[in-house]
Enzyme design. Structure first.
Site, PDB file in Angstrom:
ATOM      1  CD  GLU A 121      -2.977  -1.236   2.189  1.00 56.90           C
ATOM      2  OE1 GLU A 121      -2.348  -1.522   3.383  1.00 56.90           O
ATOM      3  OE2 GLU A 121      -4.192  -0.954   2.091  1.00 56.90           O
ATOM      4  CD  GLU A 141      -3.611  -6.802   3.546  1.00 56.77           C
ATOM      5  OE1 GLU A 141      -3.250  -7.384   2.517  1.00 56.77           O
ATOM      6  OE2 GLU A 141      -2.727  -5.749   3.747  1.00 56.77           O
TER       7      GLU A 141
HETATM    8  N1  COA Z   1       4.236  -8.247  11.442  1.00 52.82           N
HETATM    9  C1  COA Z   1       5.175  -8.257  12.527  1.00 52.82           C
HETATM   10  N2  COA Z   1       6.281  -8.915  12.482  1.00 52.82           N
HETATM   11  C2  COA Z   1       6.548  -9.386  11.319  1.00 52.82           C
HETATM   12  C3  COA Z   1       5.989  -9.187   9.975  1.00 52.82           C
HETATM   13  C4  COA Z   1       4.670  -8.387  10.201  1.00 52.82           C
HETATM   14  N3  COA Z   1       3.739  -8.041   9.317  1.00 52.82           N
HETATM   15  N4  COA Z   1       6.479 -10.009   9.058  1.00 52.82           N
HETATM   16  C5  COA Z   1       7.524 -10.390   9.836  1.00 52.82           C
HETATM   17  N5  COA Z   1       7.660 -10.027  10.681  1.00 52.82           N
HETATM   18  C6  COA Z   1       8.795 -10.505  11.892  1.00 52.82           C
HETATM   19  C7  COA Z   1       8.545 -12.150  12.350  1.00 52.82           C
HETATM   20  O1  COA Z   1       7.651 -12.088  13.313  1.00 52.82           O
HETATM   21  C8  COA Z   1      10.036 -12.416  12.647  1.00 52.82           C
HETATM   22  O2  COA Z   1      10.187 -11.809  13.996  1.00 52.82           O
HETATM   23  P1  COA Z   1      10.928 -12.641  15.018  1.00 52.82           P
HETATM   24  O3  COA Z   1      12.805 -12.679  14.421  1.00 52.82           O
HETATM   25  O4  COA Z   1      11.139 -12.021  16.228  1.00 52.82           O
HETATM   26  O5  COA Z   1      10.171 -13.993  15.139  1.00 52.82           O
HETATM   27  C9  COA Z   1      10.752 -11.726  11.731  1.00 52.82           C
HETATM   28  O6  COA Z   1       9.817 -10.434  11.262  1.00 52.82           O
HETATM   29  C10 COA Z   1      11.208 -12.271  10.550  1.00 52.82           C
HETATM   30  O7  COA Z   1      10.153 -13.010   9.939  1.00 52.82           O
HETATM   31  P2  COA Z   1      10.160 -14.385   9.404  1.00 52.82           P
HETATM   32  O8  COA Z   1       8.832 -15.063   9.107  1.00 52.82           O
HETATM   33  O9  COA Z   1      11.102 -15.326  10.025  1.00 52.82           O
HETATM   34  O10 COA Z   1      10.848 -14.300   7.987  1.00 52.82           O
HETATM   35  P3  COA Z   1      10.850 -14.806   6.513  1.00 52.82           P
HETATM   36  O11 COA Z   1      11.806 -14.192   5.626  1.00 52.82           O
HETATM   37  O12 COA Z   1      10.801 -16.303   6.834  1.00 52.82           O
HETATM   38  O13 COA Z   1       9.211 -14.483   6.057  1.00 52.82           O
HETATM   39  C11 COA Z   1       7.463 -13.187   5.535  1.00 52.82           C
HETATM   40  C12 COA Z   1       8.910 -13.235   5.633  1.00 52.82           C
HETATM   41  C13 COA Z   1       7.187 -11.625   5.165  1.00 52.82           C
HETATM   42  C14 COA Z   1       6.800 -14.047   4.420  1.00 52.82           C
HETATM   43  C15 COA Z   1       6.711 -13.523   6.732  1.00 52.82           C
HETATM   44  O14 COA Z   1       7.296 -13.070   7.917  1.00 52.82           O
HETATM   45  C16 COA Z   1       5.320 -13.044   6.848  1.00 52.82           C
HETATM   46  O15 COA Z   1       4.537 -13.934   6.164  1.00 52.82           O
HETATM   47  N6  COA Z   1       4.916 -12.082   7.636  1.00 52.82           N
HETATM   48  C17 COA Z   1       3.474 -11.538   7.739  1.00 52.82           C
HETATM   49  C18 COA Z   1       3.219 -10.994   6.373  1.00 52.82           C
HETATM   50  C19 COA Z   1       1.764 -10.221   6.608  1.00 52.82           C
HETATM   51  O16 COA Z   1       1.034 -10.955   6.880  1.00 52.82           O
HETATM   52  N7  COA Z   1       1.379  -8.966   6.339  1.00 52.82           N
HETATM   53  C20 COA Z   1       0.331  -8.214   6.189  1.00 52.82           C
HETATM   54  C21 COA Z   1      -0.367  -7.878   7.417  1.00 52.82           C
HETATM   55  S1  COA Z   1      -1.703  -7.361   7.049  1.00 52.82           S
END
Ligand code: COA
Length: 259
Positions: A121, A141
């Protein structure tokens, strides 16, 4: 500030601002959390956009650095927000998406890695988006039972059209840089690791135009999206009449090129 002058980075916590000549470079710096946009970080970004380094610039690059753009809203904060708290949020830190979209300077988003949810966004609020081949775009989302609500539905529909936006939002699917380019979500795929350098080059070109020329073009482009055809045509003509009689028109910016 002389063109070509680079300033030391100023930090608003997890947001860094530096100047490269007339271009402000705003970098999200919370890579350990994939630049997740917490309300705190959004507030820092708001403050960054109000620093002199940004307000006195002629173009702005926004980036998440070398590995990620942003994984979106901080999902640890989203739970348990009441409707009233959400309304307050959009009056406060959540206004950053509209503040960024409303900058008078042209903006370029330099994207690599995850560009998801609120990160997508934020990038959609930029005027121009470019990405390196490792970029991944999506709206996750639906998977957590919500929808993109910081301009995502609205801007994606206008940039991609309703069909592709529905495909992206309702399926919660991720697309790579090649698909994003084909869909018009980004306008250029850079060489690997060159997204910031390329964005700076584009922003440097934009910064050479008169600030009022850019500001009025942006206003008319924004307004024309929602205006009727006849109103939009009048708006173009009035804006032309205005620009034709300001310092921005004529010799000062005439390069002899057809742009
Ligand atoms: N909000 C809060 N924390 C987040 C985050 C988010 N949207 N995206 C990643 N993080 C944090 C993880 O909790 C993790 O924290 P930690 O190391 O303290 O456990 C850190 O960032 C690394 O994330 P990780 O999932 O281990 O990295 P990855 O490279 O394997 O995967 C993503 C990256 C982006 C694919 C995955 O983190 C993810 O799906 N995040 C959520 C995305 C999401 O739903 N966003 C939209 C919200 S409306």
């Amino acid at each position: 500030m002389a063109a070509g002058t680079t300033t030391d980075a100023q930090h608003q916590g997890s947001v860094e601002v530096r100047r490269e000549g007339n271009v402000a470079v705003v970098t999200l710096r919370r890579e350990s959390k994939r630049n997740a946009l917490s309300t705190h970080m959004e507030a820092e970004l708001l403050r960054a956009l109000r620093t002199d380094a940004v307000t006195s610039s002629r173009a702005v690059v926004i980036t998440g650095g070398d590995t990620v753009f942003s994984a979106g809203a901080d999902i640890t904060e989203l739970r348990d927000m009441t409707p009233a708290a959400i309304a307050d949020y959009y009056r406060e830190s959540g206004s950053v998406y509209e503040v960024f979209a409303g900058l008078r300077q042209p903006t370029v988003a330099a994207i690599t890695g995850y560009c998801l949810g609120g990160g997508l966004e934020l990038s959609l609020a930029a005027d121009i988006r470019i990405a390196d081949p490792a970029a991944v775009f999506g709206f996750p989302e639906v998977g957590i039972g919500i929808l993109p609500s910081s301009g995502g539905v609205t801007r994606a529909t206008r940039i991609l059209g309703p069909g592709r936006t529905r495909d992206l939002i309702l399926r919660g699917r991720r697309i790579d840089a090649a698909v994003a380019e084909r869909w018009g979500l980004i306008t250029e795929i850079t060489s690997a690791g060159e997204h910031v350098a390329t964005a700076l080059a584009i922003a440097g070109e934009l910064a050479e135009y008169h600030p009022m020329t850019m500001a009025v073009n942006k206003q008319v482009l924004d307004a024309s999206i929602n205006a009727s055809q006849s109103a939009s045509l009048v708006l173009e003509q009035l804006a032309y009449a205005l620009l034709n009689n300001t310092a921005g028109h004529g010799a000062e910016q005439s390069t002899g090129e057809v742009r």
